[in-house]
Motif scaffolding. Structure first.
Motif, PDB file in Angstrom:
ATOM      1  N   LYS A   1       0.869  -1.188   0.000  1.00 15.13           N
ATOM      2  CA  LYS A   1       0.000   0.000   0.000  1.00 15.13           C
ATOM      3  C   LYS A   1       0.901   1.231   0.000  1.00 15.13           C
ATOM      4  O   LYS A   1       2.019   1.189   0.535  1.00 15.13           O
ATOM      5  N   VAL A   2       0.433   2.304  -0.596  1.00 14.05           N
ATOM      6  CA  VAL A   2       1.236   3.532  -0.678  1.00 14.05           C
ATOM      7  C   VAL A   2       0.523   4.638   0.094  1.00 14.05           C
ATOM      8  O   VAL A   2      -0.634   4.949  -0.207  1.00 14.05           O
ATOM      9  N   ILE A   3       1.211   5.189   1.111  1.00 13.28           N
ATOM     10  CA  ILE A   3       0.622   6.333   1.827  1.00 13.28           C
ATOM     11  C   ILE A   3       1.356   7.596   1.377  1.00 13.28           C
ATOM     12  O   ILE A   3       2.563   7.741   1.590  1.00 13.28           O
ATOM     13  N   ALA A   4       0.616   8.488   0.734  1.00  7.33           N
ATOM     14  CA  ALA A   4       1.186   9.759   0.265  1.00  7.33           C
ATOM     15  C   ALA A   4       0.795  10.847   1.250  1.00  7.33           C
ATOM     16  O   ALA A   4      -0.396  11.123   1.436  1.00  7.33           O
ATOM     17  N   PHE A   5       1.793  11.446   1.908  1.00  6.80           N
ATOM     18  CA  PHE A   5       1.533  12.517   2.871  1.00  6.80           C
ATOM     19  C   PHE A   5       1.588  13.846   2.133  1.00  6.80           C
ATOM     20  O   PHE A   5       2.648  14.242   1.628  1.00  6.80           O
ATOM     21  N   SER A   6       0.474  14.516   2.072  1.00  3.24           N
ATOM     22  CA  SER A   6       0.426  15.775   1.333  1.00  3.24           C
ATOM     23  C   SER A   6       1.186  16.877   2.065  1.00  3.24           C
ATOM     24  O   SER A   6       0.970  17.113   3.252  1.00  3.24           O
ATOM     25  N   ALA A   7       2.065  17.560   1.310  1.00  2.47           N
ATOM     26  CA  ALA A   7       2.836  18.669   1.884  1.00  2.47           C
ATOM     27  C   ALA A   7       2.048  19.972   1.786  1.00  2.47           C
ATOM     28  O   ALA A   7       2.537  21.026   2.176  1.00  2.47           O
ATOM     29  N   LEU A   8       0.861  19.899   1.233  1.00  2.00           N
ATOM     30  CA  LEU A   8       0.063  21.122   1.051  1.00  2.00           C
ATOM     31  C   LEU A   8      -1.399  20.844   1.355  1.00  2.00           C
ATOM     32  O   LEU A   8      -1.825  19.695   1.411  1.00  2.00           O
ATOM     33  N   LYS A   9      -2.153  21.939   1.521  1.00  2.00           N
ATOM     34  CA  LYS A   9      -3.590  21.791   1.738  1.00  2.00           C
ATOM     35  C   LYS A   9      -4.216  21.494   0.392  1.00  2.00           C
ATOM     36  O   LYS A   9      -4.096  22.301  -0.533  1.00  2.00           O
ATOM     37  N   SER A  10      -4.861  20.353   0.257  1.00  3.55           N
ATOM     38  CA  SER A  10      -5.491  20.059  -1.036  1.00  3.55           C
ATOM     39  C   SER A  10      -6.575  19.015  -0.847  1.00  3.55           C
ATOM     40  O   SER A  10      -6.350  17.989  -0.215  1.00  3.55           O
ATOM     41  N   ASP A  11      -7.740  19.274  -1.418  1.00  2.00           N
ATOM     42  CA  ASP A  11      -8.813  18.284  -1.345  1.00  2.00           C
ATOM     43  C   ASP A  11      -8.810  17.390  -2.581  1.00  2.00           C
ATOM     44  O   ASP A  11      -9.469  16.366  -2.611  1.00  2.00           O
ATOM     45  N   HIS A  12      -8.103  17.850  -3.604  1.00  2.00           N
ATOM     46  CA  HIS A  12      -8.218  17.115  -4.882  1.00  2.00           C
ATOM     47  C   HIS A  12      -6.988  16.308  -5.260  1.00  2.00           C
ATOM     48  O   HIS A  12      -6.938  15.715  -6.326  1.00  2.00           O
ATOM     49  N   LEU A  13      -5.990  16.262  -4.350  1.00  2.00           N
ATOM     50  CA  LEU A  13      -4.752  15.545  -4.667  1.00  2.00           C
ATOM     51  C   LEU A  13      -5.036  14.093  -5.079  1.00  2.00           C
ATOM     52  O   LEU A  13      -4.455  13.580  -6.045  1.00  2.00           O
ATOM     53  N   ILE A  14      -5.943  13.464  -4.363  1.00  2.00           N
ATOM     54  CA  ILE A  14      -6.244  12.059  -4.673  1.00  2.00           C
ATOM     55  C   ILE A  14      -6.741  11.919  -6.109  1.00  2.00           C
ATOM     56  O   ILE A  14      -6.358  10.993  -6.826  1.00  2.00           O
ATOM     57  N   HIS A  15      -7.539  12.871  -6.562  1.00  2.00           N
ATOM     58  CA  HIS A  15      -8.052  12.795  -7.942  1.00  2.00           C
ATOM     59  C   HIS A  15      -6.915  13.046  -8.942  1.00  2.00           C
ATOM     60  O   HIS A  15      -6.862  12.420  -9.999  1.00  2.00           O
ATOM     61  N   GLU A  16      -6.014  13.972  -8.580  1.00  2.00           N
ATOM     62  CA  GLU A  16      -4.895  14.253  -9.481  1.00  2.00           C
ATOM     63  C   GLU A  16      -3.982  13.027  -9.609  1.00  2.00           C
ATOM     64  O   GLU A  16      -3.534  12.687 -10.702  1.00  2.00           O
ATOM     65  N   ILE A  17      -3.747  12.367  -8.490  1.00  2.00           N
ATOM     66  CA  ILE A  17      -2.876  11.171  -8.541  1.00  2.00           C
ATOM     67  C   ILE A  17      -3.547  10.088  -9.398  1.00  2.00           C
ATOM     68  O   ILE A  17      -2.903   9.465 -10.247  1.00  2.00           O
ATOM     69  N   LYS A  18      -4.843   9.902  -9.190  1.00  2.00           N
ATOM     70  CA  LYS A  18      -5.549   8.863  -9.962  1.00  2.00           C
ATOM     71  C   LYS A  18      -5.576   9.213 -11.446  1.00  2.00           C
ATOM     72  O   LYS A  18      -5.451   8.338 -12.299  1.00  2.00           O
ATOM     73  N   ALA A  19      -5.733  10.504 -11.748  1.00  2.00           N
ATOM     74  CA  ALA A  19      -5.753  10.910 -13.159  1.00  2.00           C
ATOM     75  C   ALA A  19      -4.384  10.639 -13.791  1.00  2.00           C
ATOM     76  O   ALA A  19      -4.285  10.097 -14.896  1.00  2.00           O
ATOM     77  N   LEU A  20      -3.311  10.967 -13.049  1.00  2.00           N
ATOM     78  CA  LEU A  20      -1.961  10.771 -13.595  1.00  2.00           C
ATOM     79  C   LEU A  20      -1.655   9.283 -13.799  1.00  2.00           C
ATOM     80  O   LEU A  20      -1.003   8.898 -14.769  1.00  2.00           O
ATOM     81  N   SER A  21      -2.118   8.457 -12.868  1.00  2.00           N
ATOM     82  CA  SER A  21      -1.776   7.021 -12.932  1.00  2.00           C
ATOM     83  C   SER A  21      -2.885   6.209 -13.601  1.00  2.00           C
ATOM     84  O   SER A  21      -2.845   4.972 -13.552  1.00  2.00           O
ATOM     85  N   SER A  22      -3.848   6.883 -14.213  1.00  2.00           N
ATOM     86  CA  SER A  22      -4.993   6.226 -14.871  1.00  2.00           C
ATOM     87  C   SER A  22      -5.649   5.209 -13.937  1.00  2.00           C
ATOM     88  O   SER A  22      -6.037   4.113 -14.370  1.00  2.00           O
ATOM     89  N   CYS A  23      -5.742   5.550 -12.686  1.00  2.00           N
ATOM     90  CA  CYS A  23      -6.401   4.728 -11.642  1.00  2.00           C
ATOM     91  C   CYS A  23      -5.727   3.379 -11.413  1.00  2.00           C
ATOM     92  O   CYS A  23      -6.280   2.519 -10.723  1.00  2.00           O
ATOM     93  N   LYS A  24      -4.550   3.182 -11.995  1.00  2.00           N
ATOM     94  CA  LYS A  24      -3.854   1.905 -11.776  1.00  2.00           C
ATOM     95  C   LYS A  24      -3.524   1.752 -10.284  1.00  2.00           C
ATOM     96  O   LYS A  24      -3.111   2.716  -9.642  1.00  2.00           O
ATOM     97  N   ASN A  25      -3.722   0.562  -9.769  1.00  2.00           N
ATOM     98  CA  ASN A  25      -3.432   0.267  -8.351  1.00  2.00           C
ATOM     99  C   ASN A  25      -4.139   1.228  -7.384  1.00  2.00           C
ATOM    100  O   ASN A  25      -3.635   1.494  -6.289  1.00  2.00           O
ATOM    101  N   GLU A  26      -5.292   1.749  -7.784  1.00  2.00           N
ATOM    102  CA  GLU A  26      -5.937   2.758  -6.921  1.00  2.00           C
ATOM    103  C   GLU A  26      -6.357   2.173  -5.570  1.00  2.00           C
ATOM    104  O   GLU A  26      -6.438   2.891  -4.579  1.00  2.00           O
TER     105      GLU A  26
END
Ligand SMILES: Cc1ncc(COP(=O)(O)O)c(C=O)c1O
Length: 298
Positions: free
Chosen positions: A190-215
Motif C-alpha cells: 500500500k502507498v501512503i502519500a503525505f500531502s505537503a500542502l492543503k489540497s482536497d483534490h490531490l487524490i483525484h490528481e494522482i488517480k488521473a496521472l496514474s490512470s487509476c492503476k493500483n488505486e
C-alpha cells in the motif's frame, strides 16, 4: 550517481515499542545536486533529448523550488540551455535561485496570476516563443515521462529487504512521484502519500496521472501539511532536529520532515498493527535547508 539508492533500517524507541520495522530508501543520496525524486522525474524528460535539437529547457517553480535547483544542475551537466519561470519576485540572495543562476539557468519572474496559467499565460507564451524549439517541463517535473522514471524505483526493490514491505510512504506535492509508483506492475505494498500542502483534490490528481492503476493501494493523508505548502512551526522543526539526532537521516521542512512526522504520529497512535514493515522514500529536497536558514535570518 547512485540510482540504486541505499536502504537503511531506522531504529528508534518508538519503533521498538510499537514493533514496527521501518526502512528509508535514501534517494536523497542518488546525486549531490539532482537528488531524490528529481533525478527519477527528470531522467526520461531529458535523456532522450539532443542539446543540438532542443537547445532550451523551459520550466517553472517557486522561489525555493527543488525542481528548479535540480533542473538547473541537470541542464548544466547535459549542456542544455535552461530557463526557469519563478513564481513571484526574484531575490538573487535566496540560495536556491543563487545556485540556479550560477548553474546557468536564466530566471524570469512571473506574477502569481500568470503562474497559475504557466505557459499559456499570453506574456509567458510570448517569451517562450522567442526560444528555438524549446522543451517545456512542467512544474515539479510531473508528466508521463516522470512517472516512468519513478516506477523504476519499485523494480529496484526486487531482491532487497524491502521487496515485501506492507507500506511504502512518501511526501506528496503535485502527486507525480506517487502516481509513478502506482503505475508499476510490480507494486505490492500500500502507498501512503503525505500531502505537503492543503489540497482536497490531490487524490483525484494522482488517480488521473496514474490512470487509476493500483488505486486500491493508494492512501492520501492530508493531516500533516502544517498549515500549507512550505509552512512550518516549531513542533515540526523540533521533530526534524530530534529525528536527525536519533537516526542521522537529514530531513527538509517542506516534504520529508512533514511526511516522517506524519508517519511517526500514525505509528504512535497504533495505525499499523505490530510487525508491520514500512519503507519510506526519502525524496530529497535537502537544498531547501539552506533556504530555511536564509528565511529565518531575514
Ligand atoms: C523533495 C521533494 N519531495 C517530494 C515532492 C513531491 O513530489 P510530487 O510533486 O511528485 O508529488 C517534491 C516536489 O516535487 C520534492 O521536491
Amino acid at each position: 550517481m547512485n540510482l540504486h539508492s541505499p536502504i537503511v533500517r531506522i531504529e528508534t524507541q518508538l519503533l521498538t515499542l510499537k514493533e514496527i520495522e521501518l526502512y528509508i530508501k535514501r534517494d536523497d543520496l542518488i546525486h549531490p545536486l539532482v537528488s531524490g525524486n528529481k533525478h527519477r522525474k527528470l531522467k526520461y524528460n531529458l535523456s532522450k533529448l539532443n542539446p543540438d535539437d532542443h537547445p532550451t529547457i523551459v520550466t517553472f517553480g517557486g522561489a525555493f523550488s527543488n525542481h528548479l535547483h535540480a533542473t538547473a544542475a541537470a541542464c548544466q551537466a547535459m549542456k542544455f540551455a535552461c530557463v526557469g519561470f519563478v513564481r513571484g519576485e526574484i531575490d538573487i540572495e535566496n540560495p536556491t535561485l543563487k545556485y540556479c543562476i550560477s548553474a546557468g539557468m536564466e530566471l524570469i519572474p512571473m506574477s502569481r496570476s500568470d503562474y497559475r496559467l504557466k505557459e499559456i499565460a499570453p506574456e509567458v507564451a510570448k517569451i517562450i516563443s522567442t526560444y528555438n524549439n524549446p522543451i517545456i517541463v512542467p512544474e515539479g517535473g510531473t508528466n508521463q515521462a516522470a512517472l516512468l522514471g519513478v516506477s523504476e524505483l519499485i523494480d529496484e526493490l526486487q531482491g532487497t529487504r524491502c521487496e515485501d514491505v506492507d507500506y511504502i510512504t512518501l511526501a506528496c506535492g503535485t502527486g507525480g512521484t506517487t502516481a509513478g509508483l502506482l503505475t508499476s506492475n510490480r507494486l505490492r505494498a500500500k502507498v501512503i502519500a503525505f500531502s505537503a500542502l492543503k489540497s482536497d483534490h490531490l487524490i483525484h490528481e494522482i488517480k488521473a496521472l496514474s490512470s487509476c492503476k493500483n488505486e486500491d493501494k493508494l492512501i492520501v493523508n492530508t493531516d500533516y501539511h502544517f498549515g500549507g505548502y512550505a509552512k512550518w512551526d516549531q513542533t515540526l522543526l523540533d521533530f526534524i532536529t530530534d529525528f536527525e539526532k536519533e537516526t542521522s537521516v537529514p530531513l527538509d521542512h517542506v516534504y520529508n520532515g512533514k511526511a516522517l512526522y506524519g508517519l511517526m504520529d500514525l505509528i504512535a497512535n497504533d495505525y499499523f498493527p505490530k510487525g508491520t514493515k514500512i519503507m519510506h522514500i526519502h525524496t530529497g529536497g535537502l537544498q531547501g535547508k539552506a533556504g530555511l536558514v536564509y528565511i529565518m535570518s531575514k
